[in-house]
Design a protein around this motif. Structure first.
Motif, PDB file in Angstrom:
ATOM      1  N   PHE A   1      -6.762   8.219 -11.324  1.00 15.86           N
ATOM      2  CA  PHE A   1      -5.963   7.051 -10.950  1.00 15.86           C
ATOM      3  C   PHE A   1      -6.843   5.988 -10.279  1.00 15.86           C
ATOM      4  N   ILE A   2      -7.734   6.419  -9.398  1.00 18.44           N
ATOM      5  CA  ILE A   2      -8.659   5.473  -8.752  1.00 18.44           C
ATOM      6  C   ILE A   2      -9.479   4.744  -9.810  1.00 18.44           C
ATOM      7  N   GLU A   3      -9.978   5.504 -10.755  1.00 20.69           N
ATOM      8  CA  GLU A   3     -10.867   4.949 -11.779  1.00 20.69           C
ATOM      9  C   GLU A   3     -10.166   3.891 -12.630  1.00 20.69           C
ATOM     10  N   ASN A   4      -8.892   4.113 -12.918  1.00 18.73           N
ATOM     11  CA  ASN A   4      -8.176   3.242 -13.854  1.00 18.73           C
ATOM     12  C   ASN A   4      -7.267   2.211 -13.192  1.00 18.73           C
ATOM     13  N   ASN A   5      -7.024   2.360 -11.888  1.00 15.87           N
ATOM     14  CA  ASN A   5      -6.024   1.495 -11.230  1.00 15.87           C
ATOM     15  C   ASN A   5      -6.449   1.058  -9.833  1.00 15.87           C
ATOM     16  N   GLU A   6      -7.717   0.731  -9.676  1.00 14.58           N
ATOM     17  CA  GLU A   6      -8.210   0.448  -8.327  1.00 14.58           C
ATOM     18  C   GLU A   6      -7.550  -0.789  -7.723  1.00 14.58           C
ATOM     19  N   GLU A   7      -7.276  -1.809  -8.520  1.00 12.96           N
ATOM     20  CA  GLU A   7      -6.657  -3.026  -7.964  1.00 12.96           C
ATOM     21  C   GLU A   7      -5.236  -2.741  -7.481  1.00 12.96           C
ATOM     22  N   GLU A   8      -4.480  -1.961  -8.265  1.00 12.09           N
ATOM     23  CA  GLU A   8      -3.124  -1.596  -7.832  1.00 12.09           C
ATOM     24  C   GLU A   8      -3.173  -0.757  -6.553  1.00 12.09           C
ATOM     25  N   LEU A   9      -4.150   0.135  -6.477  1.00  6.49           N
ATOM     26  CA  LEU A   9      -4.292   0.970  -5.289  1.00  6.49           C
ATOM     27  C   LEU A   9      -4.600   0.112  -4.057  1.00  6.49           C
ATOM     28  N   LYS A  10      -5.488  -0.868  -4.213  1.00 11.01           N
ATOM     29  CA  LYS A  10      -5.785  -1.775  -3.093  1.00 11.01           C
ATOM     30  C   LYS A  10      -4.529  -2.510  -2.639  1.00 11.01           C
ATOM     31  N   THR A  11      -3.718  -2.936  -3.585  1.00  8.65           N
ATOM     32  CA  THR A  11      -2.478  -3.650  -3.259  1.00  8.65           C
ATOM     33  C   THR A  11      -1.535  -2.751  -2.475  1.00  8.65           C
ATOM     34  N   ILE A  12      -1.374  -1.505  -2.933  1.00 12.90           N
ATOM     35  CA  ILE A  12      -0.494  -0.550  -2.250  1.00 12.90           C
ATOM     36  C   ILE A  12      -0.977  -0.316  -0.818  1.00 12.90           C
ATOM     37  N   LEU A  13      -2.276  -0.114  -0.651  1.00 11.14           N
ATOM     38  CA  LEU A  13      -2.822   0.133   0.689  1.00 11.14           C
ATOM     39  C   LEU A  13      -2.667  -1.089   1.586  1.00 11.14           C
ATOM     40  N   ASN A  14      -2.870  -2.275   1.036  1.00  9.60           N
ATOM     41  CA  ASN A  14      -2.699  -3.496   1.835  1.00  9.60           C
ATOM     42  C   ASN A  14      -1.276  -3.622   2.360  1.00  9.60           C
ATOM     43  N   ILE A  15      -0.301  -3.310   1.496  1.00  7.82           N
ATOM     44  CA  ILE A  15       1.109  -3.427   1.891  1.00  7.82           C
ATOM     45  C   ILE A  15       1.439  -2.420   2.993  1.00  7.82           C
ATOM     46  N   ILE A  16       1.086  -1.155   2.792  1.00  5.65           N
ATOM     47  CA  ILE A  16       1.447  -0.143   3.792  1.00  5.65           C
ATOM     48  C   ILE A  16       0.683  -0.376   5.094  1.00  5.65           C
ATOM     49  N   ASN A  17      -0.565  -0.834   5.003  1.00  6.04           N
ATOM     50  CA  ASN A  17      -1.352  -1.065   6.214  1.00  6.04           C
ATOM     51  C   ASN A  17      -0.795  -2.208   7.056  1.00  6.04           C
ATOM     52  N   GLN A  18      -0.270  -3.225   6.411  1.00  6.04           N
ATOM     53  CA  GLN A  18       0.356  -4.314   7.176  1.00  6.04           C
ATOM     54  C   GLN A  18       1.546  -3.796   7.964  1.00  6.04           C
ATOM     55  N   THR A  19       2.308  -2.884   7.355  1.00  6.31           N
ATOM     56  CA  THR A  19       3.492  -2.353   8.030  1.00  6.31           C
ATOM     57  C   THR A  19       3.118  -1.384   9.144  1.00  6.31           C
ATOM     58  N   THR A  20       2.157  -0.489   8.909  1.00  6.15           N
ATOM     59  CA  THR A  20       1.799   0.463   9.971  1.00  6.15           C
ATOM     60  C   THR A  20       1.124  -0.240  11.143  1.00  6.15           C
ATOM     61  N   ALA A  21       0.391  -1.311  10.873  1.00  6.17           N
ATOM     62  CA  ALA A  21      -0.259  -2.054  11.962  1.00  6.17           C
ATOM     63  C   ALA A  21       0.761  -2.657  12.920  1.00  6.17           C
ATOM     64  N   GLU A  22       1.938  -2.978  12.391  1.00 10.90           N
ATOM     65  CA  GLU A  22       2.982  -3.623  13.204  1.00 10.90           C
ATOM     66  C   GLU A  22       4.166  -2.685  13.477  1.00 10.90           C
ATOM     67  N   PHE A  23       4.021  -1.411  13.126  1.00  9.03           N
ATOM     68  CA  PHE A  23       5.160  -0.490  13.086  1.00  9.03           C
ATOM     69  C   PHE A  23       5.890  -0.388  14.428  1.00  9.03           C
ATOM     70  N   LYS A  24       5.125  -0.249  15.500  1.00  4.99           N
ATOM     71  CA  LYS A  24       5.747  -0.027  16.810  1.00  4.99           C
ATOM     72  C   LYS A  24       6.475  -1.256  17.343  1.00  4.99           C
ATOM     73  N   SER A  25       6.152  -2.424  16.788  1.00  4.69           N
ATOM     74  CA  SER A  25       6.794  -3.654  17.261  1.00  4.69           C
ATOM     75  C   SER A  25       8.012  -4.048  16.420  1.00  4.69           C
ATOM     76  N   ILE A  26       8.363  -3.227  15.409  1.00  5.46           N
ATOM     77  CA  ILE A  26       9.567  -3.505  14.615  1.00  5.46           C
ATOM     78  C   ILE A  26      10.778  -3.362  15.527  1.00  5.46           C
TER      79      ILE A  26
END
Length: 285
Positions: free
Chosen positions: A196-221
């Protein structure tokens, strides 16, 4: 739209994934991310990664490192939860076992071999200077519901699971917690199949960017503590304590930590050898 399958335990640690899915954040990036609950934990997810049922897993650090060394074609791309997991050590409420010393040589309920409940039984045994050959016995019980049945029916004697997840069972008088055993490393990582990494690295980066934005702010929700308490049927003060103890991560696990995990697993004879850092990790550039 790219379909991506991800697995994790249905616990409060993974609420950030639910929130981003509910908000349609992946679909907005043309990714159909499908979440799958794995009540059997790390052992079940390792099997699902191997068999291609899921592309990504939010999985215990020690479990996936063991399974990659055992041949799972997967790499760790990021730490997900930086803090250790606080494993509660539980017996049936009416058990005669009262202390950690009492469970020496008795049967540990484990979800499956290679799971966190299995590996952490070794860590607990080491912490208490037990004989790893004679003082550890195991009974496979599949999941938390299986542990409730196994301990209540006397098929197993103790069970290790994340203490906040099991606290409602303790409060209900089904389990009694006799001790705690924190994992000596960050508890959850994000692991991805190599193909999956080999064939979908851009999609994987997008997924990680989205979840990381949420976890970075999680406690302040706003009212996140009440949301967790309601969704996971936990007491508000327990959730607030858990939030105060838990830190998410947005970066890859470092080489020193990987070496520490491998050193301990090798010492416990859980893995047959150590491997290079880049045999376990994929850096997302």
């Amino acid at each position: 739209m790219k379909k991506v399958n991800i697995g994790g335990v249905p616990e409060h640690f993974n609420l950030a994934w639910y929130l981003t899915l509910k908000n349609g954040e992946y679909k907005a990036e043309d990714i159909n991310l499908r979440w799958h609950d794995y009540h059997g934990g790390t052992g079940a997810m390792s099997k699902a990664l191997r068999e291609g049922e899921i592309d990504i897993a939010v999985i215990l650090t020690e479990g996936i490192i063991k399974d990659i060394i055992d041949g799972n074609p997967t790499k760790i791309v990021q730490t997900f939860v930086e803090t250790p997991l606080n494993w509660g050590i539980h017996v049936a409420a009416d058990s005669n076992l009262k202390t950690i010393d009492d469970i020496k040589g008795t049967r540990a309920a484990i979800s499956r071999y290679g799971s966190g409940s299995h590996l952490m039984a070794y860590i607990n045994a080491k912490n208490n200077h037990w004989n790893l050959d004679s003082d550890l016995k195991f009974e496979v019980i599949s999941n938390l519901d299986g542990a409730i049945r196994g301990l209540t029916e006397g098929r197993a004697d103790y069970f290790m699971w994340e203490k906040f997840t099991t606290k409602p069972i303790v409060d209900d008088g089904i389990f009694r917690r006799i001790g705690n055993c924190p994992s000596p490393w960050p508890c959850f990582v994000i692991a991805v199949r190599e193909d999956f990494i080999e064939n979908n690295e851009e999609e994987l980066k997008t997924i990680l960017n989205i979840i990381n934005q949420t976890t970075a702010e999680f406690k302040s929700i706003p009212s996140i503590d009440k949301t967790i308490a309601n969704r996971y049927e936990q007491e508000l003060e327990d959730v607030q304590e858990w939030l105060s103890l838990t830190e998410w991560s947005q970066s890859v696990i470092d080489e020193k930590t990987i070496q520490n995990v491998q050193d301990q697993l090798l010492n416990l004879k859980i893995i047959p050898k150590k491997v290079e850092y880049l045999d376990l990790i994929h850096r997302m550039d």
